[in-house]
Design a protein around this motif. Structure first.
Motif, short mmCIF file in Angstrom:
data_model
loop_
_atom_site.label_atom_id
_atom_site.label_comp_id
_atom_site.label_asym_id
_atom_site.label_seq_id
_atom_site.Cartn_x
_atom_site.Cartn_y
_atom_site.Cartn_z
N SER A 182 40.69 -56.79 78.76
CA SER A 182 41.11 -55.16 78.30
C SER A 182 39.68 -55.24 77.33
N ALA A 183 39.29 -54.01 77.48
CA ALA A 183 37.91 -53.58 76.70
C ALA A 183 37.94 -52.08 75.99
N VAL A 184 37.18 -51.85 75.16
CA VAL A 184 37.31 -50.48 74.61
C VAL A 184 35.66 -49.94 74.45
N TYR A 185 34.75 -50.70 74.35
CA TYR A 185 33.34 -50.27 74.18
C TYR A 185 32.73 -49.62 75.57
N GLY A 186 32.30 -48.59 75.40
CA GLY A 186 31.64 -47.65 76.15
C GLY A 186 30.25 -48.42 76.78
N ASN A 187 30.26 -48.62 78.23
CA ASN A 187 29.29 -49.21 79.15
C ASN A 187 29.24 -50.69 78.76
N THR A 188 30.17 -51.34 78.22
CA THR A 188 30.16 -52.92 78.09
C THR A 188 30.40 -53.31 79.36
N GLU A 189 30.17 -54.59 79.70
CA GLU A 189 30.50 -55.13 81.08
C GLU A 189 31.17 -56.43 80.85
N VAL A 190 32.13 -56.88 81.59
CA VAL A 190 32.96 -58.44 81.73
C VAL A 190 32.85 -58.93 82.87
N GLY A 248 30.55 -57.61 92.93
CA GLY A 248 32.10 -57.84 93.14
C GLY A 248 32.72 -58.57 92.01
N PHE A 249 32.21 -58.97 90.96
CA PHE A 249 32.81 -59.87 89.83
C PHE A 249 32.66 -59.04 88.53
N THR A 250 32.03 -58.11 88.48
CA THR A 250 31.55 -57.52 87.02
C THR A 250 32.33 -56.11 86.95
N LEU A 251 33.01 -56.11 85.73
CA LEU A 251 33.82 -54.88 85.55
C LEU A 251 32.70 -54.06 84.57
N HIS A 252 32.78 -52.77 84.61
CA HIS A 252 31.87 -51.85 83.78
C HIS A 252 32.74 -50.75 83.49
N ARG A 253 33.01 -50.73 81.83
CA ARG A 253 33.80 -49.83 81.39
C ARG A 253 32.89 -48.38 81.26
N ASN A 254 33.39 -47.33 81.47
CA ASN A 254 32.65 -46.11 81.28
C ASN A 254 32.88 -45.65 79.67
N PRO A 255 32.06 -44.78 79.24
CA PRO A 255 32.36 -44.43 77.81
C PRO A 255 33.20 -43.26 77.62
N ILE A 256 34.54 -43.67 77.59
CA ILE A 256 35.47 -42.72 77.49
C ILE A 256 36.13 -43.04 76.02
N ALA A 257 35.94 -41.85 75.26
CA ALA A 257 36.59 -41.95 73.82
C ALA A 257 38.04 -42.09 73.88
N GLN A 258 38.56 -42.87 72.77
CA GLN A 258 39.90 -43.21 72.87
C GLN A 258 40.70 -43.82 73.65
N SER A 259 40.15 -44.78 74.41
CA SER A 259 40.86 -45.35 75.48
C SER A 259 40.46 -46.87 75.50
N THR A 260 41.85 -47.71 75.65
CA THR A 260 41.38 -49.13 76.04
C THR A 260 41.84 -49.25 77.76
#
Length: 275
Positions: A256-264, A118-130
């Motif tokens: 805002s994040a750009v790295y694939g599979n990073t988490e905040v 409920g507290f952590t964002l996961h960014r999928n590995p999508i190229a050329q996207s912020t």
């Protein structure tokens, strides 16, 4: 106590509890009232707190009472309660409040998702996207603090700060999305630049050889809507005021994040402590 989206009038068990105020229910011992309240949801508890001074005292006198323990067990994921995610939120009432101020699953880029804790964002590995996300609740008054930390690589851009509801949460390329327009304000943890309206507003913190952000390091963000300022802390060190003259509009914690599979991870702490 701020509630999450939805609100609503006291109904069901909450309505029955409120109705009891007109009869013998209001004279029940505090321990009995606490037991009854422990079955109610947050919107119902808010209504009950307005019934009389006794009910308000039972609900808000002890932030670790059975009322808040039960509610926390129902609305928070087990992971959030048994790990150190909420280690800086000492009470169960505070943990419930943090959950209602967490990232919104409906107000983020399509390329991210909010994990089951409920507290952590996961960014999928999508190229050329912020990709970014806002919290469920914003602020137009008062003083508020929350902490944010990266649990994966920063990439070329990793920004924390605030945004209005109008600020974009996704764009093409790898850019500093937060701070790219007049609707958001951000601190890029990669190069220590402050960003607003598409411009660099100087480096932060303002000191020689400022240390770079370390993965897992918790940054505390302090929004003061009375003084119209945004400040940051690292550990127990106050880094200074980053932005002044914020507009009198509703502002949301955001990243805002750009790295694939990073988490905040972002955790709302409540009113900041002075000193």
């Amino acid at each position: 106590m701020a509630a999450g989206p939805g609100g609503g009038s006291g109904s069901g068990s909450g309505g029955a509890a409120a109705a009891a105020a007109g009869g013998p229910g209001w004279r029940l011992p505090g321990r009995v009232l606490e037991l009854v309240f422990s079955y109610l949801e947050l919107r119902e508890l808010r209504s009950c707190a307005l019934v009389c001074k006794l009910w308000h005292r039972v609900l808000h006198g002890d932030e670790n009472s059975e009322v808040w323990r039960s509610l926390a067990a129902r609305c928070l994921a087990e992971e959030a309660l048994r790990t150190d995610i909420l280690c800086n939120v000492p009470t169960y009432k505070g943990k419930v409040r943090a959950f209602h101020h967490a990232f919104s699953t409906n107000d983020c880029s399509r390329n991210v998702y909010i994990k089951k804790n409920g507290f952590t964002l996961h960014r999928n590995p999508i190229a050329q996207s912020t990709d970014g996300a806002r919290t469920k609740i914003g602020f137009s008054e008062g003083r508020h603090a929350w902490e944010v930390w990266w649990e994966g690589p920063l990439g070329t851009v990793a920004v924390i700060g605030i945004a209005t509801k109008r600020a974009a949460m996704q764009c093409q390329g790898y850019v500093a999305l937060l701070g790219s327009d007049d609707q958001s304000w951000g601190w890029n943890l990669v190069d220590n630049n402050l960003l607003h309206n598409g411009e660099v507003n100087g480096s932060f913190p303002q000191c020689n050889n400022a240390p770079k952000y370390q993965i897992g390091e918790r940054i505390r963000v302090i929004l003061d809507m009375e003084d119209k300022t945004l400040a940051f802390e690292r550990g127990y060190e106050f880094l200074g005021v980053a932005f002044r003259g914020l507009p009198k509009v509703c502002l949301y914690p955001a990243v805002s994040a750009v790295y694939g599979n990073t988490e905040v991870t972002l955790v709302y702490l409540g009113k900041p402590l002075d000193g």
